[in-house]
Each structure stands twice: as structure tokens, then as C-alpha cells.
Design an enzyme around this catalytic site. Structure first.
Site, PDB file in Angstrom:
ATOM      1  N   ASP A  33       8.949  52.865  -2.905  1.00  0.00           N
ATOM      2  CA  ASP A  33       9.681  54.118  -3.111  1.00  0.00           C
ATOM      3  C   ASP A  33      11.074  54.062  -2.498  1.00  0.00           C
ATOM      4  OD1 ASP A  33       7.726  55.517  -4.554  1.00  0.00           O
ATOM      5  OD2 ASP A  33       6.557  55.772  -2.723  1.00  0.00           O
ATOM      6  N   PRO A  86      14.958  53.712  -7.764  1.00  0.00           N
ATOM      7  CA  PRO A  86      14.801  54.404  -9.048  1.00  0.00           C
ATOM      8  C   PRO A  86      13.320  54.477  -9.412  1.00  0.00           C
ATOM      9  CG  PRO A  86      15.593  52.161  -9.391  1.00  0.00           C
ATOM     10  CD  PRO A  86      15.622  52.413  -7.905  1.00  0.00           C
ATOM     11  N   ASN A 130       4.179  45.736  -0.239  1.00  0.00           N
ATOM     12  CA  ASN A 130       2.910  46.474  -0.138  1.00  0.00           C
ATOM     13  C   ASN A 130       1.773  45.570  -0.610  1.00  0.00           C
ATOM     14  OD1 ASN A 130       2.316  47.015  -3.082  1.00  0.00           O
ATOM     15  ND2 ASN A 130       4.360  47.922  -2.922  1.00  0.00           N
TER      16      ASN A 130
END
Ligand code: C5P
Length: 409
Positions: A285, A312, A217
């Protein structure tokens, strides 16, 4: 006859006083006297412009030391090079700090001796701004000072009143005794987080698909790295666990480089126990449930289909720890809509004490940019801060953290 015994609060302290070119330079001659009265030794550097207002001879007579004016001076370089000048000082004081020298220092220019010293030093710096009110109020000056403050530069003044230019307003250099008080304070650093341990996560995570491809990202790591630096400056022993970024590791911070969310979690758990955890990383995620051993080839079996599994949640894991839960757990909420509502829900869901919420819609330029507009959400309510650089947000957040640990921010 009254006798005043001055406290020798600066005995043995070495001050490098940089006098820049402003009319307030005449007060700097008195400042030399005041510093020496308290036991400090003073070496003076003057810019070329300063010499239009006061003479090196006056500064040399008052400091009882040679005055330095040239970047390339054979005598100075052989007797005392500019690196030594700042290395052999405990504090650099810029008085008057003109708009020009503040701009140079903020930009890191090194075209003359004074600016070079400010760049070539790792010593604390105190600036006493002095200038015309319009220059003082100019956004450029204010932005330069904000940059310097975010790097830990101390500031004293200016006050307001009659200015030499005939105008009235802000921009009057602090009085010499006020500068002396600020020198004393700057030489007694407040380290309210001394003895505390802090963990900060920062940057993105990269989740591999095959040996050459990953899902990532746009997180730059600027905010998280700045928070680690700010906590460390306040005395916390700081561990920064960071995904891949272009940001350098802040000086003095223990730096652990990771790639995936699971590596980040492992590194964070290994860092426990800590007093403070700030999870600023943009953790992926999901990750691909299987990572191909070899590069996935085009054309072979049609378009590949990826299956994801959830990563997690590092923040929730840390906040949900038992006996080794940090006393303060701070999460971030980067949202593109309904920022406050989503962030409040996130605080509850993840068990964080505070959530720092920000709007990262593309129009805000927050992701990857230098500015951030945040809201700090705690059990007590919402505190919305004005737009600021990420370094300023970090300094303010670290100050607020220090305040709850009982120290002065
Ligand atoms: O759910 P969301 O990703 O928006 O939550 C953001 C907050 O949770 C940030 O503090 C981020 O660092 C943290 N987080 C985490 N581990 C994840 C996902 C988010 O620590 N897997």
C-alpha cells in the site's frame, strides 16, 4: 437382422491405455474393442499388478499391438521408448485407475512404466477410477483425485453398485461405453475463453528503501499463478504480471516479472485492452518516499526514520478505466477480521465486479499455504466455497469467469 453402423468418432486417434491392477481390468479388454470399433488405435501398457487380472496376450490380441509392461526393457527401449509411447498418443487413458496409480500420479512418482508415462507426458489424461468403496472414500484418494483434476486430468466415474469385494457403494469403474464417451469429450477440449485476453496480477511487491533493503510481504503468488494457469487452460490468452515469488511461470502464459507497485501498474496498463483482469497480487500500500542511493549506514545519524507515500491502486485504476476497462474486473480481499463486510466495502470502493475474499489470519495458514477458503462477492450476492487447494479455487474461478463469457465452464 439389424445392422448398427458405429460412428467413427475416433478415426485416427491414438489412445495409450494404461491398465492398472484391479478386478475391473477385465472390462478394459472390452474397452480396447470399443475404442477400436470407433476408429481409434490403441496401445496398451499394463502394470505388474494388472497382469494378475488379465494377460498381456489378451490385450495384445485385442489391440493388435505389442503390450508394454517394463520400464527397463531392452526390446521396448530399442523399439519404442517410454517417451515415444506417450508422445505418439493423443490421449492417455488409465482404466482401471486404482488408488495406487492415482496416488503415484498425484505425487509424480515414476517407479514403473505406467507411472513414468503419466509423469513424462504433456498429453491429456483421462482416469476411470475403480476400487473398493472404503479406499474410494478415503480422504487420501479424494485429495489425490482433486490434485489431478486441478491439473486438468479428466475423470469418468466411478459409479456405485455391487463391488467385486462384496461391498456395495462407490468405486465401480465406469462402463466401457461411458469411458468411450469421456474419451471423445476429452479429445474435443472445451476452450470457452478462446479469443479472450486475460490479465492476472500475482505475488507481493517489493518497495526499496535503499539498494539492498526493501519492504515486502508474505504473498507466495500461488493463488494468482494458479488463476493465470487456469484461465490459460480454458483458452484465454493470458498475461501474468507478478512480483517476486518462487512460483514458476505457468506454461503458455505470457509472464512479466516486476518488483514494485509502480512497475506492476505500468506492466498492467501496457497489457490493456483485456477482457478479464484478475488482481490477485498483494500490492504494497505504501512505499518509502525517497530511496537512498547508498546503503543506509548504522550508527551515523541515529535510527533512520522512513516516510511513506501511498502506492497507486492497480485494481481501482483498471476498474476505473474508460473505453479500455476490462469487461470483468476481479479483485481479492485478504482480511484478518470481518472478512465479508470489509470485502463488500472493497468491491464498491474499488469499482471491481467481483471480489474474492479470504481470511488470511495466521491460524488459517492461507498465506504461503496450499489451501484457501474463499467467498466470491458479486453484485448478486455472496457465494461461499468450501476449503480447497489454491489450484482448485483457481479452476473454479476460471470456470465461473468462462460461464459469464457465454462458454461452458
Ligand atoms: O486494499 P487491499 O490491498 O486490501 O485490496 C486488495 C485488492 O486490491 C487486491 O485485488 C489487490 O490486488 C488490489 N490492490 C491493487 N493495488 C494496490 C493495492 C491493492 O491492485 N495498491
Amino acid at each position: 437382422m439389424t445392422e448398427t453402423i458405429l460412428p467413427l468418432t475416433l478415426t485416427g486417434r491414438r489412445i495409450l491405455l494404461i491398465i492398472a491392477g484391479g478386478i475391473a481390468a477385465y472390462k478394459s479388454l472390452d474397452l480396447i474393442r470399443r475404442l477400436r470399433e470407433r476408429g481409434a488405435s490403441v496401445r496398451v501398457v499394463m502394470t505388474e499388478a494388472a497382469q494378475h487380472f488379465v494377460t498381456p496376450l489378451a490385450a495384445a490380441a485385442l489391440s493388435e499391438n505389442p503390450v508394454h509392461t517394463e520400464l527397463f526393457s531392452l526390446t521396448d527401449e530399442s523399439e519404442m521408448g517410454h517417451i515415444r509411447l506417450s508422445r505418439e498418443a493423443d490421449l492417455l487413458v488409465v482404466a482401471p485407475a486404482t488408488a495406487d496409480i492415482l496416488a503415484k500420479a498425484a505425487l509424480g512418482l515414476a517407479g514403473d512404466l505406467a507411472a513414468t508415462l503419466l509423469l513424462a507426458t504433456d498429453k491429456p489424461i483421462l482416469v476411470a477410477p475403480a476400487m473398493n468403496v472404503v479406499m474410494w472414500n478415503h480422504p487420501a484418494t479424494q485429495a489425490n483425485l482433486a490434485t489431478l483434476r486441478s491439473r486438468g486430468v479428466f475423470q469418468v466415474g466411478p459409479g456405485s453398485g455391487d463391488l467385486a469385494c462384496g461391498e456395495v457403494g462407490g468405486g465401480r469403474m465406469a462402463e466401457p461405453l461411458d469411458i468411450v464417451a469421456a474419451v471423445e469429450l476429452a479429445l474435443t477440449p472445451i476452450r470457452p475463453l478462446q479469443g479472450r485476453r486475460a490479465l492476472v496480477t500475482s505475488g507481493p511487491t517489493f518497495e526499496p528503501i535503499d539498494p539492498v533493503r526493501y519492504i515486502g510481504n508474505r504473498s507466495s503468488g500461488k493463488q494468482g499463478h494458479a488463476i493465470a494457469a487456469a484461465l490459460q487452460r480454458l483458452g484465454a490468452e493470458t498475461i501474468l504480471v507478478a512480483g517476486p515469488t518462487h512460483e514458476p511461470a505457468p506454461p503458455g502464459v505470457r509472464f512479466v516479472a516486476v518488483e514494485t507497485a509502480r512497475e506492476m501498474l505500468d506492466a498492467c496498463l501496457a497489457a490493456l485492452p483485456v477482457d478479464i483482469a484478475v488482481c490477485a497480487a498483494a500490492v504494497a500500500d505504501w512505499r518509502a518516499d525517497t530511496v537512498a542511493d547508498q546503503k543506509i549506514k548504522k550508527g551515523a545519524g541515529g535510527t533512520p526514520v522512513l516516510h511513506f507515500v501511498e502506492n497507486p491502486d492497480i485494481l481501482a485504476t483498471i476498474a476505473g478505466r474508460g473505453s479500455d476497462r476490462p469487461a470483468l474486473v476481479v479483485g481479492f480481499a485478504a482480511e484478518t477480521q470481518d472478512v465479508l463486510a470489509h470485502a463488500q466495502a472493497k468491491r464498491q470502493r474499488k469499482g471491481a465486479d467481483w471480489i474474492v475474499a479470504n481470511d488470511v489470519s495466521p491460524a488459517t495458514g492461507t498465506f504461503g499455504g496450499d489451501l484457501n477458503t474463499v467467498h466470491v462477492i458479486t453484485a448478486e450476492g455472496i457465494d461461499s466455497w468450501p476449503p480447497a487447494t489454491k489450484a482448485e479455487v483457481a479452476a473454479r474461478l476460471a470456470g465461473r469467469i468462462a460461464a459469464i463469457f457465454g462458454g461452458r465452464p
